[in-house]
Design a protein around this motif. Structure first.
Motif, PDB file in Angstrom:
ATOM      1  N   MET A  38       0.815  -1.092  -0.270  1.00 57.10           N
ATOM      2  CA  MET A  38       0.023   0.165   0.120  1.00 57.10           C
ATOM      3  C   MET A  38       0.847   1.447  -0.016  1.00 57.10           C
ATOM      4  O   MET A  38       0.319   2.334   0.320  1.00 57.10           O
ATOM      5  CB  MET A  38      -0.919  -0.028   1.188  1.00 57.10           C
ATOM      6  N   ALA A  39       2.100   1.065  -0.325  1.00 58.88           N
ATOM      7  CA  ALA A  39       3.328   2.274  -0.171  1.00 58.88           C
ATOM      8  C   ALA A  39       2.972   3.194   0.960  1.00 58.88           C
ATOM      9  O   ALA A  39       2.757   4.242   0.880  1.00 58.88           O
ATOM     10  CB  ALA A  39       2.630   3.140  -1.390  1.00 58.88           C
ATOM     11  N   LEU A  40       3.170   2.572   2.053  1.00 58.91           N
ATOM     12  CA  LEU A  40       3.028   3.201   3.589  1.00 58.91           C
ATOM     13  C   LEU A  40       4.341   3.370   3.957  1.00 58.91           C
ATOM     14  O   LEU A  40       5.386   2.660   3.715  1.00 58.91           O
ATOM     15  CB  LEU A  40       2.285   2.239   4.218  1.00 58.91           C
ATOM     16  N   SER A  41       4.447   4.574   4.815  1.00 55.38           N
ATOM     17  CA  SER A  41       5.777   4.561   5.707  1.00 55.38           C
ATOM     18  C   SER A  41       5.608   3.995   7.255  1.00 55.38           C
ATOM     19  O   SER A  41       6.469   4.130   7.803  1.00 55.38           O
ATOM     20  CB  SER A  41       6.184   5.970   5.770  1.00 55.38           C
ATOM     21  N   HIS A  63       7.659   4.833  10.500  1.00 56.21           N
ATOM     22  CA  HIS A  63       6.924   5.724  11.117  1.00 56.21           C
ATOM     23  C   HIS A  63       5.807   5.154  12.171  1.00 56.21           C
ATOM     24  O   HIS A  63       5.381   5.766  12.768  1.00 56.21           O
ATOM     25  CB  HIS A  63       6.315   6.977  10.376  1.00 56.21           C
ATOM     26  N   ALA A  64       5.840   3.891  11.991  1.00 51.90           N
ATOM     27  CA  ALA A  64       4.788   3.143  12.657  1.00 51.90           C
ATOM     28  C   ALA A  64       4.640   3.302  14.159  1.00 51.90           C
ATOM     29  O   ALA A  64       3.648   3.783  14.887  1.00 51.90           O
ATOM     30  CB  ALA A  64       4.855   1.510  12.529  1.00 51.90           C
ATOM     31  N   ARG A  65       5.771   3.062  14.841  1.00 55.08           N
ATOM     32  CA  ARG A  65       5.454   3.230  16.197  1.00 55.08           C
ATOM     33  C   ARG A  65       5.730   5.033  16.730  1.00 55.08           C
ATOM     34  O   ARG A  65       5.313   5.005  17.948  1.00 55.08           O
ATOM     35  CB  ARG A  65       6.700   2.782  17.185  1.00 55.08           C
ATOM     36  N   THR A  66       6.191   5.713  15.858  1.00 56.57           N
ATOM     37  CA  THR A  66       6.279   7.220  16.235  1.00 56.57           C
ATOM     38  C   THR A  66       4.945   7.841  16.292  1.00 56.57           C
ATOM     39  O   THR A  66       4.444   8.358  17.503  1.00 56.57           O
ATOM     40  CB  THR A  66       7.010   7.868  15.258  1.00 56.57           C
ATOM     41  N   VAL A  67       4.147   7.249  15.335  1.00 53.71           N
ATOM     42  CA  VAL A  67       2.622   7.897  15.271  1.00 53.71           C
ATOM     43  C   VAL A  67       1.756   7.285  16.387  1.00 53.71           C
ATOM     44  O   VAL A  67       1.159   8.058  17.154  1.00 53.71           O
ATOM     45  CB  VAL A  67       2.096   7.409  13.998  1.00 53.71           C
ATOM     46  N   ASP A 133      -3.550   1.003  12.255  1.00 57.54           N
ATOM     47  CA  ASP A 133      -2.926   2.378  11.992  1.00 57.54           C
ATOM     48  C   ASP A 133      -1.753   2.073  10.566  1.00 57.54           C
ATOM     49  O   ASP A 133      -0.678   1.418  10.740  1.00 57.54           O
ATOM     50  CB  ASP A 133      -2.192   2.751  12.997  1.00 57.54           C
ATOM     51  N   LEU A 134      -2.147   2.932   9.883  1.00 60.92           N
ATOM     52  CA  LEU A 134      -1.303   3.194   8.652  1.00 60.92           C
ATOM     53  C   LEU A 134      -0.843   4.421   8.416  1.00 60.92           C
ATOM     54  O   LEU A 134      -2.070   5.520   8.478  1.00 60.92           O
ATOM     55  CB  LEU A 134      -2.146   2.776   7.224  1.00 60.92           C
ATOM     56  N   CYS A 135       0.111   4.872   7.958  1.00 61.36           N
ATOM     57  CA  CYS A 135       0.426   6.252   7.793  1.00 61.36           C
ATOM     58  C   CYS A 135       1.452   6.301   6.557  1.00 61.36           C
ATOM     59  O   CYS A 135       2.140   5.108   6.152  1.00 61.36           O
ATOM     60  CB  CYS A 135       1.318   6.956   9.127  1.00 61.36           C
ATOM     61  N   ARG A 136       1.491   7.551   6.033  1.00 58.40           N
ATOM     62  CA  ARG A 136       2.441   7.908   4.884  1.00 58.40           C
ATOM     63  C   ARG A 136       3.265   8.952   5.176  1.00 58.40           C
ATOM     64  O   ARG A 136       2.748   9.935   5.932  1.00 58.40           O
ATOM     65  CB  ARG A 136       1.403   8.083   3.570  1.00 58.40           C
ATOM     66  N   ASP A 137       4.305   9.229   4.443  1.00 57.22           N
ATOM     67  CA  ASP A 137       5.323  10.097   4.677  1.00 57.22           C
ATOM     68  C   ASP A 137       5.135  11.488   3.551  1.00 57.22           C
ATOM     69  O   ASP A 137       5.710  12.102   3.439  1.00 57.22           O
ATOM     70  CB  ASP A 137       6.640  10.023   4.525  1.00 57.22           C
ATOM     71  N   ARG A 138       3.741  11.259   2.873  1.00 57.96           N
ATOM     72  CA  ARG A 138       3.391  12.196   1.954  1.00 57.96           C
ATOM     73  C   ARG A 138       1.832  12.283   1.952  1.00 57.96           C
ATOM     74  O   ARG A 138       1.153  11.262   2.394  1.00 57.96           O
ATOM     75  CB  ARG A 138       3.953  11.789   0.437  1.00 57.96           C
ATOM     76  N   PRO A 139       1.162  13.276   1.583  1.00 58.33           N
ATOM     77  CA  PRO A 139      -0.161  13.212   1.821  1.00 58.33           C
ATOM     78  C   PRO A 139      -0.941  12.470   0.384  1.00 58.33           C
ATOM     79  O   PRO A 139      -0.214  12.187  -0.501  1.00 58.33           O
ATOM     80  CB  PRO A 139      -0.517  15.000   1.410  1.00 58.33           C
TER      81      PRO A 139
END
Length: 236
Positions: A38-41, A63-67, A133-139
């Motif tokens: 899914m092109a996640l960070s 970035h998983a544990r940071t968020v 929880d999923l996150c990305r380093d770009r919008p």
């Protein structure tokens, strides 16, 4: 059904025909799958027993544990909202106005290099056990395919967490993860009803259902069907 085929594909990628892996290992693979596909960070499986009882079962990406840590330290964020509301929270741009409901989290996440966050609840009935929880380093919003994969992955994560009574090496875990959709729905509905009847946690209710199936020589689905149709109660 399309979702069953999608689930089968994800389960096959995560289990890779390995029936010896336990829940933690399989969930680590699920997080890695999400990051890669899914092109996640970052992707984290967060277990909760309330806002003050939190643990990360598995994570992948820088970035998983940071968020997750930011949200728990600040006491706000989409993860906590998804857990309490049992509704997905999708934030494709943390700099946008709709992220202002969590100003401290949004600012801290952006400073850490996270620009998008998607929190999916792990729910059964009226109870919640955590979030994926999923996150990305770009919008940017997840594509329709990626969002559907993420929702199916959250269901797989929920089922795996509820099945932690399986010991590593028990082929039953992989089998349960691959169970057909209708069977899963009945088992989850029955588990919630048993939990309410006994005033028990959902994992303990699932263990009681499994024990009843083993003791009677019947399948979990058959016992669950009896519970759902109110032919059997566990508090009698």
């Amino acid at each position: 059904m399309l979702d069953d085929r999608r689930r089968a594909r994800i389960v096959a990628a995560v289990t890779d025909r390995d029936v010896t892996a336990g829940v933690s290992e399989l969930m680590q693979r699920l997080c890695l799958f999400a990051v890669d596909e899914m092109a996640l960070s970052g992707c984290a499986l967060v277990l909760m027993g309330g806002s003050n009882a939190v643990s990360v079962l598995a994570s992948a990406g820088p970035h998983a544990r940071t968020v997750t840590t930011l949200q728990m330290e600040l006491g706000e964020g989409p993860c906590l909202q998804a857990y309490t509301s049992r509704i997905p929270v999708l934030l494709p741009d943390l700099a946008a106005e709709n992220a202002n409901r969590w100003p401290a989290f949004a600012a801290a996440a952006l400073a850490a290099g996270v620009h998008a966050e998607f929190s999916l609840p792990l729910s059964i009935g009226r109870s919640g056990i955590g979030t994926l929880d999923l996150c990305r380093d770009r919008p940017g919003m997840l594509t329709d395919d990626h969002l559907t994969d993420a929702l199916v992955a959250a269901d797989i994560a929920r089922d795996a967490v509820l099945s932690q009574q399986y010991a590593p090496g028990d082929a039953g875990l992989a089998g349960l993860l691959a169970t057909a959709g209708t069977d899963r729905i009945v088992i989850h509905q029955a588990t919630g009803m048993i939990a309410a009847q006994l005033n028990e946690t959902v994992p303990n209710a699932l263990a009681r259902l499994r024990a009843a199936a083993f003791g009677s020589g019947r399948s979990m689905y058959d016992i669950a069907q009896d519970v759902v149709e109110r032919r059997v109660r566990f508090d009698d």
